[in-house]
Design an enzyme around this catalytic site. Sequence first.
Site, PDB file in Angstrom:
ATOM      1  CG  ASN A  10     -41.395 -23.816  29.783  1.00  0.00           C
ATOM      2  OD1 ASN A  10     -41.201 -22.788  30.344  1.00  0.00           O
ATOM      3  ND2 ASN A  10     -41.165 -25.072  30.065  1.00  0.00           N
ATOM      4  CD1 TRP A  11     -41.355 -18.196  26.204  1.00  0.00           C
ATOM      5  CD2 TRP A  11     -41.111 -16.067  27.257  1.00  0.00           C
ATOM      6  NE1 TRP A  11     -41.945 -17.208  25.270  1.00  0.00           N
ATOM      7  CE2 TRP A  11     -41.851 -16.036  25.911  1.00  0.00           C
ATOM      8  CE3 TRP A  11     -40.956 -15.159  27.870  1.00  0.00           C
ATOM      9  CZ2 TRP A  11     -42.416 -14.730  25.598  1.00  0.00           C
ATOM     10  CZ3 TRP A  11     -41.775 -13.956  27.462  1.00  0.00           C
ATOM     11  CH2 TRP A  11     -42.182 -13.642  26.187  1.00  0.00           C
ATOM     12  CE  LYS A  12     -37.959 -25.835  28.276  1.00  0.00           C
ATOM     13  NZ  LYS A  12     -37.215 -26.931  27.958  1.00  0.00           N
ATOM     14  CG  HIS A  96     -40.665 -28.471  32.514  1.00  0.00           C
ATOM     15  ND1 HIS A  96     -39.323 -28.757  32.430  1.00  0.00           N
ATOM     16  CD2 HIS A  96     -41.213 -28.225  31.391  1.00  0.00           C
ATOM     17  CE1 HIS A  96     -39.169 -28.753  31.144  1.00  0.00           C
ATOM     18  NE2 HIS A  96     -40.281 -28.508  30.417  1.00  0.00           N
ATOM     19  CD  GLU A  98     -36.245 -27.783  31.337  1.00  0.00           C
ATOM     20  OE1 GLU A  98     -36.450 -26.730  31.609  1.00  0.00           O
ATOM     21  OE2 GLU A  98     -35.671 -28.202  29.927  1.00  0.00           O
ATOM     22  CD  GLU A 168     -42.775 -30.655  28.098  1.00  0.00           C
ATOM     23  OE1 GLU A 168     -42.921 -29.767  27.460  1.00  0.00           O
ATOM     24  OE2 GLU A 168     -42.102 -30.412  29.231  1.00  0.00           O
ATOM     25  N   GLY A 174     -35.676 -30.228  23.832  1.00  0.00           N
ATOM     26  CA  GLY A 174     -34.353 -29.593  23.538  1.00  0.00           C
ATOM     27  C   GLY A 174     -33.258 -30.377  22.764  1.00  0.00           C
ATOM     28  CB  SER A 214     -37.808 -31.111  19.502  1.00  0.00           C
ATOM     29  OG  SER A 214     -36.840 -31.299  20.407  1.00  0.00           O
ATOM     30  N   GLY A 235     -41.020 -25.245  24.042  1.00  0.00           N
ATOM     31  CA  GLY A 235     -40.055 -24.587  24.585  1.00  0.00           C
ATOM     32  C   GLY A 235     -39.166 -23.782  23.880  1.00  0.00           C
ATOM     33  N   GLY A 236     -37.863 -24.020  23.245  1.00  0.00           N
ATOM     34  CA  GLY A 236     -37.098 -23.033  22.380  1.00  0.00           C
ATOM     35  C   GLY A 236     -37.809 -22.286  21.293  1.00  0.00           C
TER      36      GLY A 236
HETATM   37  P1  13P Z   1     -38.346 -27.681  23.579  1.00  0.00           P
HETATM   38  O1  13P Z   1     -39.495 -27.362  22.696  1.00  0.00           O
HETATM   39  O2  13P Z   1     -37.223 -26.853  23.679  1.00  0.00           O
HETATM   40  O3  13P Z   1     -37.730 -28.965  23.211  1.00  0.00           O
HETATM   41  O4  13P Z   1     -38.849 -27.772  25.151  1.00  0.00           O
HETATM   42  C1  13P Z   1     -40.032 -28.545  25.337  1.00  0.00           C
HETATM   43  C2  13P Z   1     -40.241 -28.107  26.865  1.00  0.00           C
HETATM   44  O5  13P Z   1     -39.675 -28.725  27.702  1.00  0.00           O
HETATM   45  C3  13P Z   1     -41.472 -27.421  27.244  1.00  0.00           C
HETATM   46  O6  13P Z   1     -41.941 -27.352  28.477  1.00  0.00           O
END
Ligand code: 13P
Length: 250
Positions: A10-12, A96, A98, A168, A174, A214, A235-236
């Site tokens: 997930n590149w956000k 998600h 967010e 999640e 994050g 994470s 994510g990151g």
């Molecule tokens: P991180 O891997 O950056 O913690 O993000 C997780 C995430 O929200 C994947 O959808």
Amino acid sequence: MSRKKLIAANWKMYKTPDETKRFFADFLPLVSAHDRDEMVVCPPFVDLHVALECVRGERIGIGAQNLYWKSEGAFTGEVSSAMLVALGCTHVIIGHSERRQYFGETDDTVNLKLKAALEHGLTPIVCVGEVLEEREAGLTEDVLRRQCVRAFHALSARKAEALVIAYEPVWAIGTGKTATPKIASEAHILIRGEAAKAFGEQFASQLRILYGGSVKPENSSALMAEPEIDGALVGGASLDPKSFAAIVKY
Ligand code: 13P
């Protein structure tokens, strides 16, 4: 029965089309011989076209990070599942945390989006998870149950066949704080139990439940070794081709 793991990025809100091209130029050679698990990358909408071109002929799916449940209409700024399918997307992330926190998504909009994605043949990755205050107040189980029940509302096992869930925990996103494999497993067992209530034991035993929060090259092996964890939503650490390749090859 064994469930094929799914490792999803997930590149956000990161990367332009040019950066997307560069990512795949570096990433594809690193995973070219790797066919153990399913791989999916979910970039921002504006990168989907380029990403799809980059992975043509490869064993990598491309997914969106959101959709709107109507097929078309006067809904400024929205993108439908029909449009995503027409482009060549195979997956979509729904609900998600967010989107729930910053963009007003609710359990009910998650349900509408999930039904739209399934009707159009997309593989939905529905995100659930508790925030820190809920975990500390002992509410994790209630929250996960509610999110599942509402997401699964008015769906049958037949219609929901492609469903994927991502657990999640919001406190792990994050933050560098990963849920321990044990914490994740407990949540996955609860989610699988809700799926069994809604769709039956057979469905639940085949449902893939990913862990997200994470996930890094350093912790992916331990997480993926848990029988209850059927993959990762990253994510990151998915933004860098080397680190995402290392996670894929845990
Ligand atoms: P991180 O891997 O950056 O913690 O993000 C997780 C995430 O929200 C994947 O959808």
